[in-house]
Design a protein around this motif. Structure first.
Motif, mmCIF file in Angstrom:
data_model
loop_
_atom_site.group_PDB
_atom_site.id
_atom_site.type_symbol
_atom_site.label_atom_id
_atom_site.label_comp_id
_atom_site.label_asym_id
_atom_site.label_seq_id
_atom_site.Cartn_x
_atom_site.Cartn_y
_atom_site.Cartn_z
ATOM 1 N N ALA A 32 0.843 -1.098 0.095
ATOM 2 C CA ALA A 32 0.135 0.023 0.246
ATOM 3 C C ALA A 32 0.954 1.277 0.180
ATOM 4 O O ALA A 32 1.835 1.424 0.972
ATOM 5 C CB ALA A 32 -0.956 -0.024 1.168
ATOM 6 N N VAL A 60 -2.495 -1.127 -3.427
ATOM 7 C CA VAL A 60 -3.178 0.294 -3.301
ATOM 8 C C VAL A 60 -2.085 1.448 -3.292
ATOM 9 O O VAL A 60 -1.125 1.267 -3.082
ATOM 10 C CB VAL A 60 -3.519 0.436 -1.680
ATOM 11 N N ASP A 108 -8.656 5.374 -0.768
ATOM 12 C CA ASP A 108 -9.132 4.071 -1.212
ATOM 13 C C ASP A 108 -9.428 3.096 0.203
ATOM 14 O O ASP A 108 -8.688 3.215 0.893
ATOM 15 C CB ASP A 108 -7.747 3.430 -1.986
#
Length: 252
Positions: A32, A60, A108
């Motif tokens: 991420a 992500v 997100d």
């Protein structure tokens, strides 16, 4: 599943390389990336290409304020060195790289986790989480159990109990922290490419979803090479290289 949480790379090729290698060696199978891939550093194109490849593999990826500034124009509150670095960075990127930055989302949310660069209460405003007050405001703004954000350049962990009691502490690298399920958590993994806590080692965190554990990590990297690249970059403010070199000296 283990997710490596990486933020504030700031075009530091050497730091990102070290962090990715370390995270994979620790068993990370997911990534991420929490924004600010560019700005300050000398390798923006290379870093963006690495981030694009990670995103294509399922990572992500959210936008930071420096990413938005490169794509859309500098913010008037930016200091002169940062503004000059933004302009220099923009001139070094191709259209596809600029488009990639421009199209990144500000946040997100996946599987009870919110990923954002600055905070949950106003992702586009890029206000800092500087203490409990901002952390509580951010945690109250989302129903997700875990919020992961960057922007502060210093590792920090905040939590909020079901009764509204807030807590915070500065983590120790390499020590696994159980994230109790009856609390909300806000995690700031620290900066990969621009640490500002007196430790020049690159920072990131590893979240073990299955065990509910978080481990903050510090990774030594070739700071001298990063400083040399900054000094050799034609058009970047000399102070940026000196600042990175000074952090190395302070960390010894």
């Amino acid at each position: 599943m283990k997710t490596a949480l990486i933020s504030d790379i700031h075009a530091n090729r050497e730091a990102l390389t070290a962090v990715l290698d370390h995270a994979r060696a620790q068993g990370a199978d997911d990534f991420a990336l929490l924004g600010d891939y560019v700005g300050y550093g000398s390798d923006p194109g290379w870093v963006i290409d690495q981030v694009r490849a990670l995103r294509a593999a399922g990572a992500v990826v959210v936008a930071g304020n420096h990413d938005r500034s490169v794509a859309e124009g500098t913010h008037p509150t930016m200091h002169d060195d940062a503004r000059q670095a933004i302009e220099w960075t923009r001139s070094r990127l191709d259209e596809s790289q600029l488009r990639f930055l421009a199209e990144l989302p500000l946040s997100d949310a996946r599987h009870d986790c919110l990923y954002v660069h600055a905070n949950a209460f106003d992702p586009a405003g890029f206000a800092y989480v500087q203490g409990r007050l901002e952390a509580m405001r951010s945690l109250h703004a989302t129903e997700c159990r875990y919020t992961f954000c960057g922007h502060m350049h210093e590792p920090m962990l905040y939590h909020l109990s079901g009764t509204g009691k807030a807590g915070d502490f500065r983590p120790q690298p390499g020590v696994a922290i159980p994230l109790l399920p009856n609390r909300q958590w806000l995690v700031i993994p620290g900066a990969c490419g621009q640490p500002r806590d007196g430790n020049p080692a690159a920072g990131y965190a590893l979240f073990d979803h299955d065990r509910g554990e978080l481990t903050f990590q510090r990774v030594p990297y070739d700071v001298e090479a990063a400083v040399a690249a900054l000094r050799a970059a034609n058009g970047l403010p000399p102070a940026l290289g000196e600042r990175l070199a000074q952090r190395l000296i302070l960390g010894r």
